[in-house]
Enzyme design. Structure first.
Site, short mmCIF file in Angstrom:
data_model
loop_
_atom_site.label_atom_id
_atom_site.label_comp_id
_atom_site.label_asym_id
_atom_site.label_seq_id
_atom_site.Cartn_x
_atom_site.Cartn_y
_atom_site.Cartn_z
N SER A 107 28.00 113.61 72.47
CA SER A 107 28.96 114.52 73.09
C SER A 107 28.41 115.11 74.39
O SER A 107 28.19 114.36 75.33
CB SER A 107 29.38 115.60 72.08
OG SER A 107 30.53 116.27 72.52
N HIS A 127 34.28 111.35 73.25
CA HIS A 127 35.49 111.63 72.46
C HIS A 127 36.68 110.90 73.11
O HIS A 127 37.77 111.46 73.22
CB HIS A 127 35.79 113.14 72.42
CG HIS A 127 34.68 114.00 71.91
ND1 HIS A 127 34.43 114.17 70.58
CD2 HIS A 127 33.76 114.75 72.57
CE1 HIS A 127 33.40 115.00 70.42
NE2 HIS A 127 32.97 115.36 71.62
N GLU A 158 34.38 108.60 69.45
CA GLU A 158 33.63 109.32 68.43
C GLU A 158 33.01 108.32 67.43
O GLU A 158 33.55 107.24 67.22
CB GLU A 158 34.55 110.31 67.70
CG GLU A 158 35.01 111.42 68.65
CD GLU A 158 35.92 112.45 67.99
OE1 GLU A 158 36.28 112.27 66.81
OE2 GLU A 158 36.24 113.46 68.66
#
Lengths: 275, 275
Positions: A132, A174, A201
């Site tokens: 992330s 994401h 993800e």
């Protein structure tokens, strides 16, 4: 282990990787960091909950058999000069940057002793991973923040200096889950880089040498602007819609490989040879 | 007016078009349907609120100066044989399909007298417009329903017969706003069509002859699979991630044109001529 390579490996995770059960993505990170002989530093700079997040990853890496796991907690910039951290880095075989806010990684670590130590070890062959925010920070110019679920416009994203483990490529995370095609294209349009990775993800781009391989349950969306025939970014005001004609798009699931020099999926080269 | 063309025009709107103020997209529809001489049928088959939605579009089209506006309310399939509707169609210059559920358009109108009347008038040159569900139904094989914000997999979308105004092309709507790249690619991968249009909200693809033009505040994302070098759809189980290598991607905002025969943006041809 890759300590004999000219350069280390990168494990760039699109966020929300599996943390129970098989843990395919994190398992791959630990394996490449040396498996049961790995010594891993968990970089919690991005998160506002360094203790909790640090404990989570410690538990997982220890469960997977890492020899030594250490949380490198740099809540303040001066923490990035702590001798104990720098000493740990000398023998670390991997570091893993957690999620959170990528701007915090830059403000607390970039251009510190710890930054230099990690880059030195990376040049010696260790594995640098991140998820992330820890994925977003990989390029030399990173996405600081931006809107999801929008068409490409100049004002969709704010860009700034990243940690420069992966120069010349824009990384977004994401990707499918937050509908970020417009955001990735907006970022690409504003800088010289022509290659963008949209990482889903529970999915990782694992880079070694000139090639990456995809690991995980989603896909990596590669956008290549190197052969575009038209882009209108120089004519636009910041809230106007971008035009991009002739981009290339590759959708790559688990096991697929991509050559960063030729900018082609490795299957493509095989198909051409067969034809 | 296009009544002298071999074939009518299509105005395919990605949903949520502006209904107050400038109304750029709906204004373009009315202009192409004949402007202040237009006679427009509002097709409310898709919506569960035919009266309210019919009144809304009636108000807008009348405000923009249409000569005659008629709500064609086909709540039940037998409504699609009403003589008054068929009679209206004989002199209609445009029809506009509202949003709702595209499956309802198929179940109440497809293969009825009304369907034949609209296709006859379309062949004579009138304008067929539609928004959201009214956009989705345009192809011969349409997206019935599917998941947004996901990577491409076979089980992401359900496909079925559409109203066949635009054969050979897959249309998806609310495209950037709902993150539907994965859904559009999933649909394309499962059928012979190689061209997909992802149409943003408040944005239209306006097709006349072999060309379309983009109108509105968002973009049209054209995905072209005609030159892909690899796709794994034949090897997959339905929940496994698709691989697609070598797709082309064009991002086209307001005013940009695209040639459906050459599958190239018209700007691209200009750039090539200049080079």
């Amino acid at each position: 282990m890759a300590l004999n390579e000219n350069r280390g490996q990168l494990v760039i995770v699109g966020g929300a990787e599996q943390k129970e059960g098989e843990c395919k993505v994190l398992r791959e990170f630990v394996r490449r960091a040396g498996g049961i002989k790995s010594r891993i530093g968990i970089m919690t700079a991005a998160t506002g909950l360094p203790r909790e997040v640090g404990e989570d990853y410690t538990r997982i890496f220890e469960r997977l058999g890492a020899e030594e796991v250490r949380v490198i907690d740099t809540e303040y910039r001066e923490d990035a000069s702590k001798p104990e951290y720098l000493e740990f880095m000398e023998n670390a075989t991997g570091v893993f940057f957690t999620g959170g806010d990528q701007a915090r990684i830059i403000s607390t670590i970039k251009d510190t002793d710890l930054d230099r130590a990690i880059h030195k070890r990376y040049a010696e062959g260790i594995v640098v991973g991140g998820t992330s925010a820890g994925a977003a920070m990989m390029p030399d110019i990173m996405i600081i923040e931006g809107d999801s679920e929008t068409h490409p416009r100049v004002d969709v994203v704010a860009m700034g200096p990243g940690m420069a483990f992966l120069p010349g490529i824009v990384v977004d995370q994401h990707f499918s889950q937050r509908g970020r095609l417009g955001r990735l294209l907006s970022a690409l349009a504003q800088q010289p880089a022509v290659l963008g990775f949209g990482i889903d993800e529970d999915t990782a781009v694992v880079i070694q040498g000139d090639e990456f391989q995809v690991v995980g349950s989603g896909v990596v969306t590669v956008v290549d602007l190197s052969e575009i025939v038209h882009i209108n970014v120089d004519e636009l005001l910041k809230d106007e819609a971008l035009a991009i004609c002739g981009a290339k798009l590759h959708i790559l699931p688990d096991g697929y490989r991509f050559n960063l020099k030729t900018r082609k999926p490795v299957v493509e080269q095989m198909a051409q040879q067969a034809a």
